[in-house]
Each structure stands twice: as structure tokens, then as C-alpha cells.
Design a protein around this motif. Sequence first.
Motif, PDB file in Angstrom:
ATOM      1  N   ARG A  24     -13.530  -6.385 -21.263  1.00 39.22           N
ATOM      2  CA  ARG A  24     -13.759  -5.304 -20.302  1.00 39.22           C
ATOM      3  C   ARG A  24     -12.467  -4.923 -19.583  1.00 39.22           C
ATOM      4  O   ARG A  24     -12.236  -3.754 -19.270  1.00 39.22           O
ATOM      5  CB  ARG A  24     -14.847  -5.712 -19.307  1.00 39.22           C
ATOM      6  CG  ARG A  24     -15.357  -4.550 -18.465  1.00 39.22           C
ATOM      7  CD  ARG A  24     -16.559  -4.939 -17.652  1.00 39.22           C
ATOM      8  NE  ARG A  24     -16.241  -5.975 -16.684  1.00 39.22           N
ATOM      9  CZ  ARG A  24     -17.148  -6.676 -16.026  1.00 39.22           C
ATOM     10  NH1 ARG A  24     -18.436  -6.463 -16.228  1.00 39.22           N
ATOM     11  NH2 ARG A  24     -16.787  -7.600 -15.164  1.00 39.22           N
ATOM     12  N   LYS A  55     -13.423  -1.082 -14.261  1.00 41.01           N
ATOM     13  CA  LYS A  55     -13.269  -1.769 -12.978  1.00 41.01           C
ATOM     14  C   LYS A  55     -11.902  -1.354 -12.440  1.00 41.01           C
ATOM     15  O   LYS A  55     -10.928  -2.096 -12.544  1.00 41.01           O
ATOM     16  CB  LYS A  55     -13.369  -3.287 -13.188  1.00 41.01           C
ATOM     17  CG  LYS A  55     -14.653  -3.888 -12.600  1.00 41.01           C
ATOM     18  CD  LYS A  55     -14.779  -5.362 -12.878  1.00 41.01           C
ATOM     19  CE  LYS A  55     -15.325  -6.122 -11.677  1.00 41.01           C
ATOM     20  NZ  LYS A  55     -16.772  -5.956 -11.482  1.00 41.01           N
ATOM     21  N   TYR A 106     -13.934   1.822  -6.045  1.00 45.22           N
ATOM     22  CA  TYR A 106     -14.341   1.045  -4.869  1.00 45.22           C
ATOM     23  C   TYR A 106     -13.873   1.772  -3.613  1.00 45.22           C
ATOM     24  O   TYR A 106     -14.586   1.806  -2.610  1.00 45.22           O
ATOM     25  CB  TYR A 106     -13.827  -0.403  -5.013  1.00 45.22           C
ATOM     26  CG  TYR A 106     -14.293  -0.919  -6.361  1.00 45.22           C
ATOM     27  CD1 TYR A 106     -15.561  -1.475  -6.514  1.00 45.22           C
ATOM     28  CD2 TYR A 106     -13.547  -0.677  -7.515  1.00 45.22           C
ATOM     29  CE1 TYR A 106     -16.049  -1.816  -7.762  1.00 45.22           C
ATOM     30  CE2 TYR A 106     -14.030  -1.019  -8.776  1.00 45.22           C
ATOM     31  CZ  TYR A 106     -15.284  -1.581  -8.898  1.00 45.22           C
ATOM     32  OH  TYR A 106     -15.778  -1.893 -10.123  1.00 45.22           O
ATOM     33  N   GLU A 142     -26.602   1.767 -10.260  1.00 52.34           N
ATOM     34  CA  GLU A 142     -26.269   0.366  -9.986  1.00 52.34           C
ATOM     35  C   GLU A 142     -25.944   0.196  -8.510  1.00 52.34           C
ATOM     36  O   GLU A 142     -26.056   1.149  -7.730  1.00 52.34           O
ATOM     37  CB  GLU A 142     -25.112  -0.078 -10.861  1.00 52.34           C
ATOM     38  CG  GLU A 142     -23.851   0.739 -10.645  1.00 52.34           C
ATOM     39  CD  GLU A 142     -22.620  -0.011 -11.104  1.00 52.34           C
ATOM     40  OE1 GLU A 142     -22.322  -1.072 -10.526  1.00 52.34           O
ATOM     41  OE2 GLU A 142     -21.957   0.468 -12.033  1.00 52.34           O
ATOM     42  N   GLY A 151     -22.915  -0.973  -7.283  1.00 53.15           N
ATOM     43  CA  GLY A 151     -21.515  -0.768  -6.917  1.00 53.15           C
ATOM     44  C   GLY A 151     -20.623  -1.977  -7.086  1.00 53.15           C
ATOM     45  O   GLY A 151     -19.451  -1.847  -7.393  1.00 53.15           O
ATOM     46  N   LEU A 181     -21.277   0.266 -14.776  1.00 55.13           N
ATOM     47  CA  LEU A 181     -20.455  -0.814 -15.296  1.00 55.13           C
ATOM     48  C   LEU A 181     -21.294  -1.758 -16.164  1.00 55.13           C
ATOM     49  O   LEU A 181     -22.409  -2.109 -15.815  1.00 55.13           O
ATOM     50  CB  LEU A 181     -19.816  -1.605 -14.156  1.00 55.13           C
ATOM     51  CG  LEU A 181     -18.697  -2.495 -14.678  1.00 55.13           C
ATOM     52  CD1 LEU A 181     -17.353  -1.831 -14.473  1.00 55.13           C
ATOM     53  CD2 LEU A 181     -18.723  -3.854 -14.054  1.00 55.13           C
ATOM     54  N   VAL A 193     -21.391  -8.401 -16.969  1.00 55.93           N
ATOM     55  CA  VAL A 193     -21.559  -9.623 -17.761  1.00 55.93           C
ATOM     56  C   VAL A 193     -22.835 -10.353 -17.315  1.00 55.93           C
ATOM     57  O   VAL A 193     -23.589 -10.876 -18.134  1.00 55.93           O
ATOM     58  CB  VAL A 193     -20.317 -10.536 -17.614  1.00 55.93           C
ATOM     59  CG1 VAL A 193     -20.503 -11.838 -18.375  1.00 55.93           C
ATOM     60  CG2 VAL A 193     -19.065  -9.812 -18.085  1.00 55.93           C
ATOM     61  N   THR A 194     -23.086 -10.352 -16.009  1.00 59.79           N
ATOM     62  CA  THR A 194     -24.283 -11.031 -15.501  1.00 59.79           C
ATOM     63  C   THR A 194     -25.543 -10.313 -15.999  1.00 59.79           C
ATOM     64  O   THR A 194     -26.501 -10.958 -16.423  1.00 59.79           O
ATOM     65  CB  THR A 194     -24.256 -11.053 -13.956  1.00 59.79           C
ATOM     66  OG1 THR A 194     -22.950 -11.423 -13.523  1.00 59.79           O
ATOM     67  CG2 THR A 194     -25.274 -12.029 -13.402  1.00 59.79           C
ATOM     68  N   THR A 234     -21.235 -11.185 -10.935  1.00 58.47           N
ATOM     69  CA  THR A 234     -20.532 -12.473 -10.891  1.00 58.47           C
ATOM     70  C   THR A 234     -20.373 -12.958  -9.454  1.00 58.47           C
ATOM     71  O   THR A 234     -20.616 -14.118  -9.150  1.00 58.47           O
ATOM     72  CB  THR A 234     -19.144 -12.347 -11.550  1.00 58.47           C
ATOM     73  OG1 THR A 234     -19.346 -11.979 -12.906  1.00 58.47           O
ATOM     74  CG2 THR A 234     -18.374 -13.645 -11.493  1.00 58.47           C
TER      75      THR A 234
HETATM   76  C1  LIG Z   1     -18.126  -6.177 -11.300  1.00 59.24           C
HETATM   77  C2  LIG Z   1     -19.174  -5.152 -11.184  1.00 59.24           C
HETATM   78  C3  LIG Z   1     -20.504  -5.373 -11.573  1.00 59.24           C
HETATM   79  C4  LIG Z   1     -20.996  -6.707 -12.030  1.00 59.24           C
HETATM   80  O1  LIG Z   1     -20.405  -7.132 -13.222  1.00 59.24           O
HETATM   81  P1  LIG Z   1     -20.356  -8.661 -13.638  1.00 59.24           P
HETATM   82  O2  LIG Z   1     -19.610  -8.654 -14.916  1.00 59.24           O
HETATM   83  O3  LIG Z   1     -21.744  -9.131 -13.804  1.00 59.24           O
HETATM   84  O4  LIG Z   1     -19.653  -9.379 -12.554  1.00 59.24           O
HETATM   85  C5  LIG Z   1     -21.377  -4.306 -11.522  1.00 59.24           C
HETATM   86  N1  LIG Z   1     -20.987  -3.082 -11.101  1.00 59.24           N
HETATM   87  C6  LIG Z   1     -19.728  -2.835 -10.716  1.00 59.24           C
HETATM   88  C7  LIG Z   1     -19.348  -1.472 -10.293  1.00 59.24           C
HETATM   89  C8  LIG Z   1     -18.785  -3.855 -10.730  1.00 59.24           C
HETATM   90  O5  LIG Z   1     -17.538  -3.614 -10.307  1.00 59.24           O
END
Ligand SMILES: *Cc1c(COP(=O)(O)O)cnc(C)c1O
Length: 355
Positions: A96, A195, A200, A231, A233, A255, A258-259, A301
Motif C-alpha cells: 500500500r 495514505k 488528513y 469510511e 477517515g 482506503l 489491512v484490518t 491498525t
Molecule cells: C490507515 C487508514 C485506515 C485503516 O487501515 P489499516 O490498514 O487497517 O490500518 C482506514 N482509512 C484511512 C483513511 C486510513 O488512513
Amino acid sequence: MNETLDITISKADQSRLTVTDFSTLPFGKVFSDHMFIAEYDNGEWSNLQVLPYGPIPMSPAISALHYGQAIFEGLKAYRQENGNISVFRADKNFERFNKSATRMSMPSIPKDIFMQGIAALIEIDEKWVPAQDGYSLYIRPVMFATDPYLGVKPSDKYTFALLTTPTGQYYSKALKVKIETEYTRADDGGVGYAKTAGNYARSLYPFQEALKQGFDQLIWTDAATHEFIEEAGTANLIFVINGKLVTPSVRSTVLDGVTRDTIITLAKNAGIEVEERRVSVKEVIAGIENGTLTDAFAAGTAATVTPIGQIGYEGKTYELPDPASRTISAGIAKTLNDIRYGLIPDEFGWTWTVK
Ligand SMILES: *Cc1c(COP(=O)(O)O)cnc(C)c1O
């Protein structure tokens, strides 16, 4: 991994471990003794080093500051029951990271640097991986553009860094979230799936507004209609509707967490039906009102699995079932944690034992 990379190690004179209170760890504020750095110039990565955590010199003209070429990741190392340290699904974060890099016109980081950087940092800061229940070492890879040049173009130089921070729980209670229908986080053709820093930055103002209104977090909706849930955020959203796991499908504005992926895999493995599709606000509100929606949680995460207790929408607050009654998400969260901490065998190949 192909070859062992040449990483220069400079040890901190004194560890900050003895002056760090592990019982009260605010998320992302306490850094371990060391960090990892690599530099990109002339088309290649070099100057790989582990060095004491601290400021790095830079020009105020670096393009990351002006035009936002900056990306990051977040993954965790867990202290296993037997004392080993294992990192969870680092491959996914690595992939990613480079997807984000491509979208932001940044160079890819070679897998060896990403992985061996993490291994070297954990090796030297092993004692910073907490052993307490529910704790972990959060690993923050970051890359930013370092050309001291004010022209708008992809930078020629970049810095890649790995920081680590011991961490406990991100959220300690069920969340009160607001379905956001004025501001947006991401739009089609944009960078929502990356990301990258700007995603953000743009969310801070709406988030502050929501905090003022008494909410803990936002639920973003699609930019075009505000009718579909995207989602949270920093975490993906998963609902339980009619006993099935329902989650907004991953698209350019959402996004690929992974979780989220891990939970979907575990749910299917446990025989729970999973639907990845567009999820409308209407459906969620109706589900709360008629009792078919029995659970909603944020998955990420940093946040792990955090129950949503209340949802605000168009000035009304909707009360969700008591988090204590939510057996499906609690069961999946437990399996997930048991794998992370090595309490049950990992049949999925998700854990990488670093030490
Ligand atoms: C990091 C993030 C997530 C969660 O992703 P993981 O891989 O599960 O940590 C979800 N949405 C956004 C916008 C993120 O930055």
C-alpha cells in the motif's frame, strides 16, 4: 528478502526507556530510542541508517511542506506470549505504501529496505515492544519530498523514515460518530485510496466541528450525493445487518484497510456471510430503527476494533445496541488479537517473527 543491506547503526548514548511511563501511553507521542532513515537521490536509495530518534535538518523550501508530497503507513509489532516479537501483515502495508507513492509521483521503496529497516529498528529497540495486554509497538513509515525547490513538480529527492512508538488503546470507549453530509474526505479520481498527508489535513476542520458538537469521530459519505457511507477517515467501517457483515466496498475514495481485509477473511473463515458493496446512509438508519442493524464498528491498525455506540445524522442521534451484546465483532476481534499475540496458530501467514 534477497540480500542483507548495509545499514549504518549509531546507538543512542542513553536510552529513554527508564524515564518512560508505559502505564499511560498517549497514542503517537512517545518515540522509541531510534529511528531508521534512507535517502533517495539520483534515482536510487542510499545512506541507510539506524540513528537516535530526533530532529533531522531540512530546508524550509522542501517541496513536501509546500505541495504535500508526503505519504505514510501504520503497522504494529506485537510481543508474543513466548516473548518473540512479530509484525502483523507487513507485506500489505509495504504494498500500500508503494501504491500511495505511485499516486503521489514518488519513487517506490524497495521491499528489502522497508522490511530490513523494520527488523533493524526492532532489533535495537526490542525493549520498547510492550508486553502488557493490548499493547503493541506502532511502526510509522513515512516518505516525503526534500527538494529545496519552489517549482511545482515531482521532487527529485526524498527521505524515507521509520519511527516507532509504544502504544496502548487508541479509543477506550464506544464512539459517538457523526455522519458528515457537508464536507468530504475524498472524491472520485482523487487520492482517497492513498495514505497521503493532504487527506488528513483536509479532514481536520470538519473533525474539529464534529468534536465541538459532541462527537468523537466522523463517518464520511460520498462526495457526489452524501447518500453512501465511505469510511471513518483513519479506520474503515463494518456493520452487522441481519447477521451478515456489511462493509462499504473499497473504491478510489476508500482506503483499502489491512484490518478491514483481515476481519473479512476471519469472518468468512468462521462461516459468517460478508457483503462488500455500497452501503447507504438510509439503510443504516433504517437498520438501527428496525433492529436489523445489531453492530457497527471502526476497524484500523491504530483503532483496532472500536464499537460505535451512537450515530448522529441530520441533527438526530441514533442509539445502537449495547456493545456488550455484540458477539460477532467481539468474537472476530478476539481471534484477531489471539493471532497477533501468538495465542493461537496463524493459519494465514500473517505474522512475521522478527525476533
Ligand atoms: C490507515 C487508514 C485506515 C485503516 O487501515 P489499516 O490498514 O487497517 O490500518 C482506514 N482509512 C484511512 C483513511 C486510513 O488512513
